[in-house]
Write an enzyme that holds these catalytic residues in place. Sequence first.
Site, PDB file in Angstrom:
ATOM      1  N   ASP A  34       0.747  -1.125  -0.095  1.00 49.64           N
ATOM      2  CA  ASP A  34       0.037  -0.165  -0.047  1.00 49.64           C
ATOM      3  C   ASP A  34       0.825   1.289   0.039  1.00 49.64           C
ATOM      4  OD1 ASP A  34       0.950  -0.041   2.524  1.00 49.64           O
ATOM      5  OD2 ASP A  34      -0.991   0.012   3.563  1.00 49.64           O
ATOM      6  N   ARG A  91      14.017  26.154   4.007  1.00 52.68           N
ATOM      7  CA  ARG A  91      13.622  27.612   3.261  1.00 52.68           C
ATOM      8  C   ARG A  91      12.356  27.904   3.826  1.00 52.68           C
ATOM      9  NH1 ARG A  91      15.874  26.921  -2.863  1.00 52.68           N
ATOM     10  NH2 ARG A  91      15.180  24.771  -2.480  1.00 52.68           N
ATOM     11  N   HIS A 124      19.875  26.652   6.299  1.00 57.51           N
ATOM     12  CA  HIS A 124      19.533  27.931   5.679  1.00 57.51           C
ATOM     13  C   HIS A 124      19.526  29.100   6.595  1.00 57.51           C
ATOM     14  CE1 HIS A 124      18.115  30.386   2.456  1.00 57.51           C
ATOM     15  NE2 HIS A 124      16.966  30.595   3.119  1.00 57.51           N
ATOM     16  N   LYS A 185      23.396  42.119  -6.631  1.00 64.08           N
ATOM     17  CA  LYS A 185      22.501  41.847  -7.758  1.00 64.08           C
ATOM     18  C   LYS A 185      21.609  42.995  -7.958  1.00 64.08           C
ATOM     19  CE  LYS A 185      20.214  37.771  -7.554  1.00 64.08           C
ATOM     20  NZ  LYS A 185      19.394  36.682  -7.115  1.00 64.08           N
ATOM     21  N   SER A 215      19.597  25.128  -6.769  1.00 62.36           N
ATOM     22  CA  SER A 215      18.132  24.442  -6.836  1.00 62.36           C
ATOM     23  C   SER A 215      17.870  24.286  -8.250  1.00 62.36           C
ATOM     24  CB  SER A 215      17.238  25.162  -6.169  1.00 62.36           C
ATOM     25  OG  SER A 215      15.861  24.505  -6.251  1.00 62.36           O
ATOM     26  N   GLY A 217      19.411  26.450 -10.353  1.00 55.72           N
ATOM     27  CA  GLY A 217      20.678  26.707 -10.965  1.00 55.72           C
ATOM     28  C   GLY A 217      20.570  28.101 -11.662  1.00 55.72           C
ATOM     29  N   THR A 219      20.575  30.822 -10.028  1.00 56.62           N
ATOM     30  CA  THR A 219      21.274  31.948  -9.567  1.00 56.62           C
ATOM     31  C   THR A 219      22.849  31.741 -10.204  1.00 56.62           C
ATOM     32  OG1 THR A 219      20.077  31.821  -7.261  1.00 56.62           O
ATOM     33  CG2 THR A 219      22.273  32.741  -7.377  1.00 56.62           C
TER      34      THR A 219
HETATM   35  C1  R5P Z   1      19.205  31.470  -1.539  1.00 65.48           C
HETATM   36  O1  R5P Z   1      18.842  31.776  -0.539  1.00 65.48           O
HETATM   37  C2  R5P Z   1      20.172  30.339  -1.701  1.00 65.48           C
HETATM   38  O2  R5P Z   1      21.319  30.773  -0.997  1.00 65.48           O
HETATM   39  C3  R5P Z   1      20.429  29.859  -3.142  1.00 65.48           C
HETATM   40  O3  R5P Z   1      21.345  31.144  -3.786  1.00 65.48           O
HETATM   41  C4  R5P Z   1      19.404  29.557  -3.948  1.00 65.48           C
HETATM   42  O4  R5P Z   1      18.280  28.611  -3.084  1.00 65.48           O
HETATM   43  C5  R5P Z   1      19.570  28.983  -5.153  1.00 65.48           C
HETATM   44  O5  R5P Z   1      18.457  28.776  -5.870  1.00 65.48           O
HETATM   45  P1  R5P Z   1      18.567  28.587  -7.488  1.00 65.48           P
HETATM   46  O6  R5P Z   1      19.508  27.543  -7.675  1.00 65.48           O
HETATM   47  O7  R5P Z   1      17.223  28.261  -7.894  1.00 65.48           O
HETATM   48  O8  R5P Z   1      19.019  29.795  -8.128  1.00 65.48           O
END
Ligand code: R5P
Length: 282
Positions: A34, A91, A124, A185, A215, A217, A219
């Site tokens: 299940d 997060r 985090h 930024k 996550s 990528g 950033t």
């Molecule tokens: C933000 O607070 C974290 O330090 C990372 O920069 C962020 O989670 C990266 O996310 P992603 O890969 O989606 O840009």
Amino acid sequence: MIIVAGSTSSKLAQDLAQVTNSEFVQASVKRFPDGECHVRIEKEKIDDEVVIVQNTYPDDKMIELFLLQDAAYGLGATKITNVIPYYGYARQDERFNKGEPLSARVMADHIQLNSDKVVLVDIHNPEMLDWFDEAESVDVHAAPAIGRYFKDAGIDLVLAPDEGALKRAGWAAETLGCEWDYLVKTRLSGTQVHMVPKDIDVKGKKVLIVDDIISTGGTIVAATEELRRHGAKSVMASCTHGLFVSGALDRLKKYCDRIACANTLESEVSVISVAPEVAKVL
Ligand code: R5P
């Protein structure tokens, strides 16, 4: 001390057993027809401290963790330490809107019900450590291990993707013996962001970006493009927790000269073991 690995971060657990010269036990994890989870720690009895290494991500791994905690107590564990290399929901550390849960705290409350000590890796929000009021809690940093890994890569500059991550970049840079800075930024439009190092010129330099999580990528891609535009000789990327959702790793390979991350989450690039850092606090 006995190191018990759940179905996540098994390689880290094995490294940890080696570094601490402890017995390693891979827990068996199966599913009933299940879909319910069945775990077993294959021991007759335990008269020792048990260190369970298990992520709380994705969701089903959290159930596995709760069952492993109880299995260890049932066998007689004298102390339970939970090493949670990647803490799912970290997060979600605020009630962002009315009617929403404080998810990261909900997880802490449940984890510490059956735990004497909790070891986290690059959590985090370090304020979360205070939420473990029933168990001892400690956060360890992957940055020195990241620095050691890139020692022979000729890095000139370590960059944090934002000011909040500057300390982490500094720890890696100190291990490497190079400079560090962070990216500023500026949002130019709904889709365009401008990212430049705060103080240091990247022209002709080998740059390593160090983040806590990769996550999507997004950033790293945005930062890499900008750094190349500003004349960086090469751009490498590293992080503690490589989630790499929605094909992020394949995308990043097209942008970065090298990608390596810690082994809190397993992937083809999780080649940096944080076992020495975790072992120090056990
Ligand atoms: C933000 O607070 C974290 O330090 C990372 O920069 C962020 O989670 C990266 O996310 P992603 O890969 O989606 O840009």
